[in-house]
Design an enzyme around this catalytic site. Structure first.
Site, short mmCIF file in Angstrom:
data_model
loop_
_atom_site.label_atom_id
_atom_site.label_comp_id
_atom_site.label_asym_id
_atom_site.label_seq_id
_atom_site.Cartn_x
_atom_site.Cartn_y
_atom_site.Cartn_z
N TYR A 1 7.76 4.02 9.88
CA TYR A 1 8.07 2.49 9.86
C TYR A 1 8.60 2.08 8.46
O TYR A 1 8.91 0.89 8.06
CB TYR A 1 6.98 1.80 10.25
N ARG B 1 1.01 -1.14 -0.08
CA ARG B 1 -0.03 0.05 -0.03
C ARG B 1 1.04 1.36 -0.05
O ARG B 1 1.68 1.41 0.90
CB ARG B 1 -0.86 -0.09 1.12
N HIS C 1 -2.03 3.29 6.50
CA HIS C 1 -2.83 2.39 6.81
C HIS C 1 -4.44 2.79 6.76
O HIS C 1 -5.22 2.14 6.14
CB HIS C 1 -2.74 1.77 8.24
#
Length: 361
Positions: free
Chosen positions: A274, A260, A264
């Site tokens: 991250y 993606r 999120h």
């Protein structure tokens, strides 16, 4: 189990691919029997969904949408699999899987209402075999096993398919649902879209298994890992899984390897905390739209002009769908009471009367 046995199992799950990242066919024997029109339609849907995703992110930032989980990068996984389904098949989506159910028949304005938390966003039109997107991680997997068993008992020629992310594969419901479906040989397909992170947790920290696909072995069902940025590979894997299920050969677990590009969800996640730039750059080279565009252009089936027309159409459709969502009457407390009961118990009748009086002012 010895290390050698485990290695033998893991080696069975090499990633299935038809198109490489340059749009070149690397597995001619696996090419699906799709017409030129089918190939163009699949690209049409991916381009349209990318524009819809970009617009939805913008609308969310403007406060005109509620919950939204971006989908850019996962179009091949989502739409390649949905394209292999029949209208009579049932889709049990997760919260990111709205594109599949829109292309299965859910009006776009209702998808926007779902994002806003409006109850009409969850009222599926008659004849549409779709359940409302599941917010609870993995809950749809157990539900899919039940729906598939029901389809089997009714002797239908349709399947139930569900989607989750790699994080969903760490849930207890994931194992319970697959095990149940396998035990009853139910016509189910379980798609895990491995986009490398469960919010911020990398997939390698979620399980010691080399692949998610190999988890099918414990449930005694079919399993395959697919290049989730390759729409043709995803289509073929899903079509074969569907046929296997209908032929009595059991459920299938499909792991689609994808990424993606956005956060999120739009609820505050910051992927820069991250994910590295090198990782982003590496996956951007595998972009499903770029890959499939190259493949189609080589076959003289695509052009910049054609794509621009789709972009403009998508923008107009989205504008109209948002207007229809805006024009939908605001939900009221009395609506929630009214749609839950045919005959109200006395205590709720009192509340209904109370709120009707408030709402009439």
């Amino acid at each position: 189990m010895t290390a050698k046995t485990l290695e033998q199992i893991e080696n069975q799950f090499e990633m299935f691919q038809i198109l490489n990242e340059n749009g070149e066919v690397v597995n001619k024997d696996a090419m699906p029997d799709l017409s030129d029109e089918d190939l163009q339609e699949l690209m049409y849907r991916m381009v349209y969904t990318r524009i819809w995703d970009q617009r939805a992110i913008s609308l969310n930032r403007q406060g005109r949408l509620g919950f939204y989980a971006p989908v850019a990068g996962q179009e091949a996984s989502m739409l390649g699999s949905q394209y292999a389904l029949e209208e009579k098949d049932w889709i049990l989506p997760g919260y990111r899987d709205v594109p599949q159910i829109v292309w299965h028949g859910l009006p776009l304005y209702q998808a926007f209402l779902f994002s806003r938390g409006h109850f009409k966003g969850g009222q599926m039109p008659d004849g549409l075999n779709v359940l409302m997107p599941q917010i609870i991680i993995g809950a749809q997997i157990v539900q899919t096993a039940g729906v598939a068993l029901g389809l089997k008992k009714k002797k239908t020629d349709s399947i139930a398919i569900t989607y989750t992310g790699d994080g969903g594969a760490s849930q207890g419901d994931f194992y319970e649902g697959m095990n149940f479906a396998g035990a009853y040989n139910a016509p189910a397909v379980f798609v895990v879209q491995n986009n490398q992170f469960a919010i911020s947790v990398p997939v390698e920290m979620q399980s010691a298994a080399e692949t998610i696909a190999q988890k099918a072995v414990a449930a005694g069902i079919n399993g395959i890992q697919v290049d989730g940025m390759d729409p043709l590979a995803v289509y073929v894997a899903t079509k074969e899984a569907r046929e296997n299920a209908l032929n009595g050969n059991g459920p299938t677990l499909i792991e689609t390897m994808c990424y993606r590009y956005g956060p999120h969800t739009m609820a505050g996640d910051d992927p820069t905390r991250y994910r590295t730039e090198d990782m982003n750059d590496e996956w951007e080279k595998r972009d499903p739209l770029i890959r499939f565009r190259k493949f189609l252009e080589e076959k003289n089936l695509w052009s910049e002009e054609k794509e621009n027309e789709i972009v403009e159409q998508a923008k107009e459709d989205i504008k109209a769908a948002i207007k229809e969502a805006d024009d939908t009457p605001k939900q009221k407390v009395t609506d929630f009471i009214d749609i839950m009961y045919e005959e109200l118990p006395a205590n709720l009748q009192e509340q209904m009367d109370e709120y009707r009086a408030k709402e009439s002012k």
